[in-house]
Structures are given as structure tokens and as C-alpha cells.
Design an enzyme around this catalytic site. Sequence first.
Site, PDB file in Angstrom:
ATOM      1  N   GLU A 104      13.733 -29.372 -30.335  1.00 20.07           N
ATOM      2  CA  GLU A 104      14.462 -28.851 -29.171  1.00 20.07           C
ATOM      3  C   GLU A 104      15.614 -29.771 -28.768  1.00 20.07           C
ATOM      4  O   GLU A 104      16.719 -29.307 -28.488  1.00 20.07           O
ATOM      5  CB  GLU A 104      13.507 -28.657 -27.991  1.00 20.07           C
ATOM      6  CG  GLU A 104      12.502 -27.539 -28.193  1.00 20.07           C
ATOM      7  CD  GLU A 104      13.133 -26.160 -28.305  1.00 20.07           C
ATOM      8  OE1 GLU A 104      14.204 -25.930 -27.698  1.00 20.07           O
ATOM      9  OE2 GLU A 104      12.559 -25.301 -28.994  1.00 20.07           O
ATOM     10  N   ASN A 128      19.610 -28.895 -29.083  1.00 20.24           N
ATOM     11  CA  ASN A 128      20.521 -28.947 -27.927  1.00 20.24           C
ATOM     12  C   ASN A 128      21.805 -29.686 -28.274  1.00 20.24           C
ATOM     13  O   ASN A 128      22.903 -29.227 -27.944  1.00 20.24           O
ATOM     14  CB  ASN A 128      19.842 -29.634 -26.735  1.00 20.24           C
ATOM     15  CG  ASN A 128      19.033 -28.674 -25.899  1.00 20.24           C
ATOM     16  OD1 ASN A 128      18.961 -27.478 -26.168  1.00 20.24           O
ATOM     17  ND2 ASN A 128      18.403 -29.205 -24.868  1.00 20.24           N
ATOM     18  N   ARG A 163      19.319 -17.593 -27.712  1.00 16.74           N
ATOM     19  CA  ARG A 163      18.593 -18.793 -27.286  1.00 16.74           C
ATOM     20  C   ARG A 163      17.860 -18.458 -26.007  1.00 16.74           C
ATOM     21  O   ARG A 163      18.328 -17.661 -25.194  1.00 16.74           O
ATOM     22  CB  ARG A 163      19.547 -19.970 -27.029  1.00 16.74           C
ATOM     23  CG  ARG A 163      20.465 -20.316 -28.184  1.00 16.74           C
ATOM     24  CD  ARG A 163      19.780 -20.691 -29.456  1.00 16.74           C
ATOM     25  NE  ARG A 163      18.960 -21.879 -29.279  1.00 16.74           N
ATOM     26  CZ  ARG A 163      18.120 -22.314 -30.183  1.00 16.74           C
ATOM     27  NH1 ARG A 163      17.956 -21.689 -31.299  1.00 16.74           N
ATOM     28  NH2 ARG A 163      17.417 -23.403 -29.961  1.00 16.74           N
TER      29      ARG A 163
END
Length: 155
Positions: A50, A54, A108
Site C-alpha cells: 500500500e 501510494n 482505487r
Amino acid sequence: MNKMIKNEMKLEFLSKSNNEGFARIVVACFASQMDPTIEEIADIKTAVSEAVTNSIIHAYPNGEGIVKVIAKLYEDEIEIEISDTGIGINDIEEAKEPLYTSKSGLERSGMGFTIMESFMDNLRVESIVGLGTKITMKKKIKSKESLQTNTYEIK
């Protein structure tokens, strides 16, 4: 009181989406020295995935840049720092809100920070607009000796 670092590794790569899996596996392999449970490794891999995603998606909207990963092993804890020198985050509190995304055109969920917080024991997000973002995550690794073993015998 400063904890004693038992081992440390550093990794840098281009913000290309295919490097997310690479970073996740490298950190998982490095963490395996602590003999974590399968669940602990899965938590670490998910959180790293994650955080790196990002950086790849949000940090460098006009091209590619460098994503850095530093992992430190302590007696009973792993600390993972993922940073970039991208555009930064305007409002960290807003970015941490579940379902918030600055890239609504992408498929997303906006759950990256929520997922990181749920899988790690500690999450710190630092960002300066125009200079980049640093995410620091920590997770306690329980020793195998401290885990209770349940056994039963069939007669």
C-alpha cells in the site's frame, strides 16, 4: 531509550508499478530473519504494498522518480520507512480518511492509509508539499516461544 538495531537494509527503485511487488517481497524476505508468523509476514507485505503503491501513483504525476525503502530490525520489532521526493500531500488528515482519493479516475479505493494502520502497530506520515512524503510503519514480531501451542490427541 534507543532500541538497538539488529540489522538494516536500504532499497531504491524507480516509481514503476511493477516494482511494487519487488519491494514487498524484498521487505518480507528481510523480515523473515525475525522468524515471524505467516500472518505477520502477510501484514507486512500488505502494508508495504500500500505504501509503495501510494508513492508510485501519487508522488510523481508528471513522470517517474525514486522510491526509497529502509527497513530496520530490532529485538522484537520491524520498522519500515517508505519515502519519495514527489509532490507531497496537501492535507495528511484528509488523505488518511477512508475512501478519500486524489485520483478519482483510477480504480482505487482510497483505503491505503486505513489498510496500513490496520496491519501495522504504528503508522506515521510526514509530508512537505513539493518535497515529498515519508511513511514510517512499525510492527511487533512475537517470538515463536511466546506463541501458545494448542495440541490434542486423538485416541
